[in-house]
Design an enzyme around this catalytic site. Structure first.
Site, PDB file in Angstrom:
ATOM      1  CG  HIS A   8      -2.081   0.765   0.949  1.00  0.00           C
ATOM      2  ND1 HIS A   8      -2.876  -0.256   0.499  1.00  0.00           N
ATOM      3  CD2 HIS A   8      -2.979   1.516   1.392  1.00  0.00           C
ATOM      4  CE1 HIS A   8      -4.475  -0.094   0.220  1.00  0.00           C
ATOM      5  NE2 HIS A   8      -4.614   1.501   0.566  1.00  0.00           N
ATOM      6  CG  ASP A  50      -4.924   9.330  -3.885  1.00  0.00           C
ATOM      7  OD1 ASP A  50      -5.765   9.284  -2.456  1.00  0.00           O
ATOM      8  OD2 ASP A  50      -4.940  10.306  -4.435  1.00  0.00           O
ATOM      9  CG  ASP A  51      -6.930   4.944  -7.291  1.00  0.00           C
ATOM     10  OD1 ASP A  51      -7.386   4.122  -7.462  1.00  0.00           O
ATOM     11  OD2 ASP A  51      -7.060   6.620  -7.665  1.00  0.00           O
ATOM     12  CG  ASN A  52      -2.421   1.716  -2.742  1.00  0.00           C
ATOM     13  OD1 ASN A  52      -0.969   2.314  -2.822  1.00  0.00           O
ATOM     14  ND2 ASN A  52      -2.685   2.895  -1.845  1.00  0.00           N
ATOM     15  N   GLY A  53      -5.496  -0.320  -5.260  1.00  0.00           N
ATOM     16  CA  GLY A  53      -5.817  -1.230  -5.888  1.00  0.00           C
ATOM     17  C   GLY A  53      -5.949  -1.271  -7.411  1.00  0.00           C
ATOM     18  NE  ARG A  54      -8.698   3.201 -10.014  1.00  0.00           N
ATOM     19  CZ  ARG A  54      -8.295   4.719 -10.492  1.00  0.00           C
ATOM     20  NH1 ARG A  54      -8.441   4.965 -12.690  1.00  0.00           N
ATOM     21  NH2 ARG A  54      -8.524   5.734 -10.385  1.00  0.00           N
ATOM     22  CB  THR A  55      -1.398   1.304  -8.560  1.00  0.00           C
ATOM     23  OG1 THR A  55      -1.713   2.135  -8.223  1.00  0.00           O
ATOM     24  CG2 THR A  55       0.238   1.039  -8.961  1.00  0.00           C
ATOM     25  NE  ARG A  82      -8.379  -4.133  -9.412  1.00  0.00           N
ATOM     26  CZ  ARG A  82      -8.786  -2.804  -8.923  1.00  0.00           C
ATOM     27  NH1 ARG A  82      -8.287  -3.505  -7.391  1.00  0.00           N
ATOM     28  NH2 ARG A  82      -9.723  -2.143  -8.430  1.00  0.00           N
TER      29      ARG A  82
END
Length: 265
Positions: free
Chosen positions: A178, A182-187, A189
């Site tokens: 993490h 911002d936007d750890n998830g999309r990065t 994936r």
């Protein structure tokens, strides 16, 4: 049929060679990934926005920006995959900066102001629900270590099964570090998709409908210290996505008697 057999069938059918298939597959990836992170755009609205540039009425402009930024980042990683660019901390930061180009925020910390739009690492500690992520002062070291291990494996001759697991593991490890505000998830994936593209594998999607199971798989993997939990979740998502594409292709290619396209007046 196991996952590798499904991938082989998908490739054998030449689904990626169908005109416009890649574009609409990328749109589907963007739709599901941004929905998981809070976008309210439907798949049709996402498609119209990315193909015609028309923003949906009555939806927050930020959600449209999430979609267009993610699409730009996805196209970027696919271009870099053709050159097999080594995975580095700077590369991951570049991906994140594209993902949040128009939606990233400023964060005031004791170390100064952090502009999330630059892909800068967080300068504070964060939590999500019951999950505590690594202290901010460990982020760079952990990310460097992760990228070293990814490159080491990508420089060796590994099986298709190991290629798949490498993509899934990179996804899990980055989102668990993490490193960004911002936007750890999309990065994360997108990093998974990058590795898959390097190996010319079909790109995996985490379906919006699976969001609760996705989050639970991440939590269970951390709590039980067992990467196989996340691998199995992603294996199921990946196989479902490919099986759906194969079915759609076969239904169109081999319509049953009395079915398929017909003129209507």
């Amino acid at each position: 049929m196991d996952l590798i057999e499904t991938i082989e069938k998908y490739k054998h059918l030449g689904i990626d060679d169908v005109i416009d298939h890649e574009k609409f597959n990328l749109i589907s990836i963007v739709y599901h990934s941004t929905r998981i992170e809070g976008s309210t755009l439907t798949e049709v609205e996402t498609q119209v926005l990315l193909t015609e540039g028309l923003t949906p009425k009555g939806k927050p402009i930020e959600h449209s920006l999430m979609v267009t930024d993610h699409y730009a980042a996805l196209q970027f990683i696919l271009k870099e995959a053709k050159a097999r660019r080594p995975v580095s901390t700077a590369f991951i930061q570049e991906i994140n900066s594209l993902v949040v180009r128009n939606t990233g925020s400023f964060y005031n910390t004791i170390f100064g102001t952090v502009d999330a739009r630059t892909g800068a690492f967080r300068k504070g500690n964060v939590t999500a629900g019951s999950t505590y992520f690594p202290n901010y002062d460990k982020v760079e070291r952990l990310t460097d270590s992760m990228t070293d291990k990814i490159n080491e494996k990508m420089q060796s001759d590994i099986s298709v099964a190991d290629q798949i697991n490498l993509a899934f593991d990179a996804h899990f490890n980055l989102v668990s570090i993490h490193p960004f505000y911002d936007d750890n998830g999309r990065t994360s994936r997108l990093l998974m998709n990058y590795i898959q593209a390097c190996y010319q594998l079909p790109l995996a999607i985490v379906h919006n409908e699976s969001k609760a199971d996705y989050i639970q798989a991440l939590i269970d993997t951390r709590e039980k210290d067992d990467i196989n939990i996340f691998r199995q979740f992603m294996n199921d998502e990946y196989k479902k996505c490919l099986a759906d594409e194969i079915k759609k292709f076969e239904d169109i290619s081999k319509p049953k008697k009395g079915s398929g396209f017909h003129l209507m007046f």
